[in-house]
Design a protein around this motif. Structure first.
Motif, PDB file in Angstrom:
ATOM      1  N   TYR A 121       0.861  -1.178   0.000  1.00 53.36           N
ATOM      2  CA  TYR A 121       0.000   0.000   0.000  1.00 53.36           C
ATOM      3  C   TYR A 121       0.902   1.234   0.000  1.00 53.36           C
ATOM      4  CZ  TYR A 121      -4.148  -2.783   1.179  1.00 53.36           C
ATOM      5  OH  TYR A 121      -5.188  -3.684   1.156  1.00 53.36           O
ATOM      6  N   GLN A 122       0.643   2.155  -0.927  1.00 55.79           N
ATOM      7  CA  GLN A 122       1.452   3.370  -0.986  1.00 55.79           C
ATOM      8  C   GLN A 122       1.311   4.217   0.274  1.00 55.79           C
ATOM      9  OE1 GLN A 122       1.211   5.583  -4.681  1.00 55.79           O
ATOM     10  NE2 GLN A 122       0.537   3.737  -5.760  1.00 55.79           N
ATOM     11  N   ASP A 123       0.173   4.090   0.932  1.00 56.52           N
ATOM     12  CA  ASP A 123      -0.035   4.733   2.230  1.00 56.52           C
ATOM     13  C   ASP A 123      -1.011   3.879   3.019  1.00 56.52           C
ATOM     14  OD1 ASP A 123       0.487   7.393   3.792  1.00 56.52           O
ATOM     15  OD2 ASP A 123      -1.655   7.035   3.998  1.00 56.52           O
ATOM     16  N   ILE A 124      -0.795   3.782   4.309  1.00 51.89           N
ATOM     17  CA  ILE A 124      -1.652   2.931   5.140  1.00 51.89           C
ATOM     18  C   ILE A 124      -3.110   3.385   5.080  1.00 51.89           C
ATOM     19  CG2 ILE A 124      -2.134   2.295   7.553  1.00 51.89           C
ATOM     20  CD1 ILE A 124       0.857   2.077   7.987  1.00 51.89           C
ATOM     21  N   SER A 125      -3.347   4.669   4.820  1.00 51.02           N
ATOM     22  CA  SER A 125      -4.714   5.181   4.722  1.00 51.02           C
ATOM     23  C   SER A 125      -5.482   4.567   3.559  1.00 51.02           C
ATOM     24  CB  SER A 125      -4.697   6.699   4.574  1.00 51.02           C
ATOM     25  OG  SER A 125      -4.093   7.085   3.349  1.00 51.02           O
ATOM     26  N   PRO A 130      -9.849   0.378   8.995  1.00 51.95           N
ATOM     27  CA  PRO A 130      -9.182   1.397   9.820  1.00 51.95           C
ATOM     28  C   PRO A 130      -7.821   0.919  10.323  1.00 51.95           C
ATOM     29  CG  PRO A 130     -11.480   1.118  10.479  1.00 51.95           C
ATOM     30  CD  PRO A 130     -11.163  -0.007   9.538  1.00 51.95           C
ATOM     31  N   SER A 131      -6.902   1.849  10.483  1.00 48.95           N
ATOM     32  CA  SER A 131      -5.548   1.531  10.923  1.00 48.95           C
ATOM     33  C   SER A 131      -5.152   2.432  12.084  1.00 48.95           C
ATOM     34  CB  SER A 131      -4.537   1.728   9.781  1.00 48.95           C
ATOM     35  OG  SER A 131      -4.885   0.985   8.646  1.00 48.95           O
ATOM     36  N   ILE A 132      -4.292   1.899  12.934  1.00 46.65           N
ATOM     37  CA  ILE A 132      -3.684   2.716  13.966  1.00 46.65           C
ATOM     38  C   ILE A 132      -2.567   3.543  13.332  1.00 46.65           C
ATOM     39  CG2 ILE A 132      -4.251   1.072  15.795  1.00 46.65           C
ATOM     40  CD1 ILE A 132      -1.362   0.099  15.720  1.00 46.65           C
ATOM     41  N   ASN A 133      -2.030   4.506  14.097  1.00 48.87           N
ATOM     42  CA  ASN A 133      -0.934   5.324  13.596  1.00 48.87           C
ATOM     43  C   ASN A 133       0.362   4.510  13.657  1.00 48.87           C
ATOM     44  OD1 ASN A 133       0.846   7.296  12.843  1.00 48.87           O
ATOM     45  ND2 ASN A 133       0.499   8.628  14.594  1.00 48.87           N
ATOM     46  N   GLU A 142      14.169   4.514  20.025  1.00 50.81           N
ATOM     47  CA  GLU A 142      14.170   3.249  20.761  1.00 50.81           C
ATOM     48  C   GLU A 142      12.866   3.020  21.516  1.00 50.81           C
ATOM     49  OE1 GLU A 142      16.326   4.503  24.953  1.00 50.81           O
ATOM     50  OE2 GLU A 142      17.567   4.054  23.203  1.00 50.81           O
ATOM     51  N   ASP A 143      12.038   4.062  21.665  1.00 48.64           N
ATOM     52  CA  ASP A 143      10.771   3.914  22.375  1.00 48.64           C
ATOM     53  C   ASP A 143       9.821   3.019  21.587  1.00 48.64           C
ATOM     54  OD1 ASP A 143      11.711   5.588  24.323  1.00 48.64           O
ATOM     55  OD2 ASP A 143      10.539   7.338  23.687  1.00 48.64           O
ATOM     56  N   VAL A 144       8.974   2.284  22.307  1.00 48.83           N
ATOM     57  CA  VAL A 144       8.016   1.400  21.646  1.00 48.83           C
ATOM     58  C   VAL A 144       6.676   2.098  21.502  1.00 48.83           C
ATOM     59  CG1 VAL A 144       9.185  -0.685  22.433  1.00 48.83           C
ATOM     60  CG2 VAL A 144       7.357   0.299  23.837  1.00 48.83           C
ATOM     61  N   SER A 145       5.874   1.614  20.539  1.00 53.12           N
ATOM     62  CA  SER A 145       4.611   2.282  20.239  1.00 53.12           C
ATOM     63  C   SER A 145       3.438   1.328  20.077  1.00 53.12           C
ATOM     64  CB  SER A 145       4.769   3.113  18.964  1.00 53.12           C
ATOM     65  OG  SER A 145       3.583   3.777  18.621  1.00 53.12           O
ATOM     66  N   HIS A 146       3.668   0.151  19.494  1.00 58.16           N
ATOM     67  CA  HIS A 146       2.560  -0.782  19.311  1.00 58.16           C
ATOM     68  C   HIS A 146       3.038  -2.225  19.504  1.00 58.16           C
ATOM     69  CE1 HIS A 146       4.358  -1.788  15.545  1.00 58.16           C
ATOM     70  NE2 HIS A 146       3.717  -0.938  14.770  1.00 58.16           N
ATOM     71  N   HIS A 170       6.612   3.890   9.790  1.00 55.64           N
ATOM     72  CA  HIS A 170       6.313   3.644   8.371  1.00 55.64           C
ATOM     73  C   HIS A 170       4.894   4.080   8.032  1.00 55.64           C
ATOM     74  CE1 HIS A 170       3.805  -0.078   9.032  1.00 55.64           C
ATOM     75  NE2 HIS A 170       4.435  -0.024  10.178  1.00 55.64           N
ATOM     76  N   HIS A 171       4.721   4.621   6.826  1.00 54.37           N
ATOM     77  CA  HIS A 171       3.380   4.976   6.358  1.00 54.37           C
ATOM     78  C   HIS A 171       2.956   4.084   5.191  1.00 54.37           C
ATOM     79  CE1 HIS A 171       3.885   7.102   2.423  1.00 54.37           C
ATOM     80  NE2 HIS A 171       5.140   7.156   2.837  1.00 54.37           N
TER      81      HIS A 171
END
Length: 240
Positions: A121-125, A130-133, A142-146, A170-171
């Protein structure tokens, strides 16, 4: 003897090819000998890369030119570089045919997937659900997000357990999975976060950045250690 790991340059910046220090550090700290592989236009030279190197690391970077996976441009996000794209795709196919160990990170995983006939996908949108950020806001990489959840019969399950929290920058993401690859990790929204080869002993793609988490995450250290361990005997395995 410590194995030689070819780190493929990320791309061009002001007429300079570059690789972030985090990739070099992760390979060296894991017992590998890092060497940088610059973009080349002569494919006949790739055989020297596979002669010299015991394993390979494809890094993150910019977006991939859409027509290389059969699409027109659908987004105004990111930047592309056709010279880098063509080089990395052709080198990736050469490495895969040589059956040498490979770790592909973020853009590298997308290059792996497209080289194997898949798409992104060229963009997750543009995903139908629906997608998370997937571009975190933290100032520290180094921080985690998901959370990424792994298939129980995968190498990453053996390395990381059933799930792990990762960083994310990544987008774009995998759409159709390439031939001889299988999905081994996803996030809660179904975005593909890791793939593995079904035919090669060690070919792993991850969508997050393990090199940035190396100093704070034992599983990420173990991921690079596995790359080094498989690379140490790669030429022996290939000859057999």
């Amino acid at each position: 003897m410590n194995p030689v790991i070819g780190i493929v340059t990320c791309g061009f910046m002001n007429e300079r090819q570059f690789v972030p220090q985090t990739y070099i550090h992760a390979v060296e700290a894991s017992g590998g000998i890092p060497i940088l592989l610059p973009c080349m236009t002569e494919e006949s030279l790739y055989c020297h890369d596979t002669d010299i190197c015991d394993g390979f690391l494809f890094c993150g970077g910019d977006d991939i030119t859409p027509f290389l996976f059969g699409e027109e441009l659908l987004t105004n996000q990111g930047h592309t570089d056709l010279i880098t794209d063509n080089f990395q795709l052709s080198l990736m196919r050469h490495i895969i045919s040589a059956k040498l160990p490979l770790l592909a990170v973020c853009r590298g995983m997308q290059i792996l997937n497209i080289a194997m006939g898949g798409s992104i996908y060229q963009d997750i949108s543009l995903r139908p659900c629906p997608s998370i950020n997937h571009v975190q806001l933290s100032q520290l990489r180094e921080d985690v997000s998901h959370k990424v959840t792994f298939s129980s019969n995968s190498m990453l399950y053996n390395i990381c357990g059933d799930s792990i929290y990762t960083n994310t920058f990544h987008h774009q993401c995998i759409r159709a999975v390439g031939e001889n690859l299988r999905i081994t990790g996803i996030t809660s929204d179904g975005v593909i976060e890791s793939v593995e080869s079904v035919t090669h002993p060690f070919t792993i793609g991850v969508q997050w950045h393990p090199e940035c988490m190396y100093s704070v995450s034992t599983p990420m250290q173990n991921l690079f250690l596995e790359l080094i361990n498989f690379s140490r005997n790669s030429k022996v395995i290939h000859l057999v």
